[in-house]
Design a protein around this motif. Structure first.
Motif, mmCIF file in Angstrom:
data_model
loop_
_atom_site.group_PDB
_atom_site.id
_atom_site.type_symbol
_atom_site.label_atom_id
_atom_site.label_comp_id
_atom_site.label_asym_id
_atom_site.label_seq_id
_atom_site.Cartn_x
_atom_site.Cartn_y
_atom_site.Cartn_z
ATOM 1 N N GLY A 93 -44.177 44.493 -7.594
ATOM 2 C CA GLY A 93 -42.756 44.289 -7.407
ATOM 3 C C GLY A 93 -42.233 42.912 -7.767
ATOM 4 N N VAL A 94 -43.099 42.022 -8.211
ATOM 5 C CA VAL A 94 -42.695 40.636 -8.445
ATOM 6 C C VAL A 94 -41.694 40.480 -9.594
ATOM 7 N N PHE A 95 -41.684 41.390 -10.544
ATOM 8 C CA PHE A 95 -40.789 41.312 -11.696
ATOM 9 C C PHE A 95 -39.696 42.377 -11.559
ATOM 10 N N ASP A 96 -38.661 42.064 -10.816
ATOM 11 C CA ASP A 96 -37.556 43.013 -10.591
ATOM 12 C C ASP A 96 -38.065 44.382 -10.169
ATOM 13 N N GLY A 97 -39.006 44.389 -9.240
ATOM 14 C CA GLY A 97 -39.545 45.636 -8.721
ATOM 15 C C GLY A 97 -40.729 46.182 -9.490
ATOM 16 N N ASN A 98 -41.094 45.531 -10.579
ATOM 17 C CA ASN A 98 -42.223 45.986 -11.390
ATOM 18 C C ASN A 98 -43.412 45.038 -11.219
ATOM 19 N N THR A 99 -44.567 45.476 -11.682
ATOM 20 C CA THR A 99 -45.803 44.729 -11.496
ATOM 21 C C THR A 99 -46.150 43.842 -12.682
ATOM 22 N N TYR A 100 -45.698 44.207 -13.866
ATOM 23 C CA TYR A 100 -46.077 43.480 -15.076
ATOM 24 C C TYR A 100 -44.846 43.041 -15.860
#
Length: 143
Positions: A93-100
């Protein structure tokens, strides 16, 4: 000395030799890891930053630096995807709710890794690290 059989186990002769070398040693199916101190949030931040900086060192000089647990992968020539890990788990979730983060060019990847490391040390990823820390504690309590 006996050789491995079809099941992959060694014969009694091998274990007898090991018993002479290490009389107290015994075979087990699973390892129990004892950690003397659990990470606090500062330790976790530093672990995340250190992993990112190890990736940066490897990216800059792969022939002279031991390969770390990579947080980046080349998706196509000169284009990378990158994530952030605490231990062996991705920060979800670190990138606007995404992992990568994808489509990172080779030219900016070192700067991105450096920035991530600084952000980790500054506590910017704490909300993503803490659930992993909690899950680790819960997993240990089940054993």
């Amino acid at each position: 000395m006996s050789t491995p059989n079809h099941s992959g186990t060694h014969g009694a002769g091998y274990m007898a030799r090991i018993a002479k070398l290490a009389p107290a040693a015994k075979p087990v199916k699973q390892l129990q890891v004892v950690r003397t101190k659990r990470h606090d949030i500062d330790d976790a931040r530093n672990a995340v930053a250190d992993k990112l900086l190890a990736n940066l060192a490897y990216l800059r000089d792969p022939k002279n630096v031991e390969r770390p647990d990579l947080v980046f992968k080349e998706q196509e020539r000169g284009m990378y995807s990158v994530g952030i890990k605490y231990g062996n788990r991705w920060l979800n979730g670190v990138f606007d709710g995404n992992t990568y983060l994808r489509d990172v060019t080779a030219e900016v990847l070192p700067d991105v890794l450096q920035d991530f490391a600084a952000a980790a040390r500054a506590g910017e990823f704490d909300q993503f690290i803490e659930p992993i820390m909690k899950a680790n504690i819960e997993a240990k309590a089940k054993n």
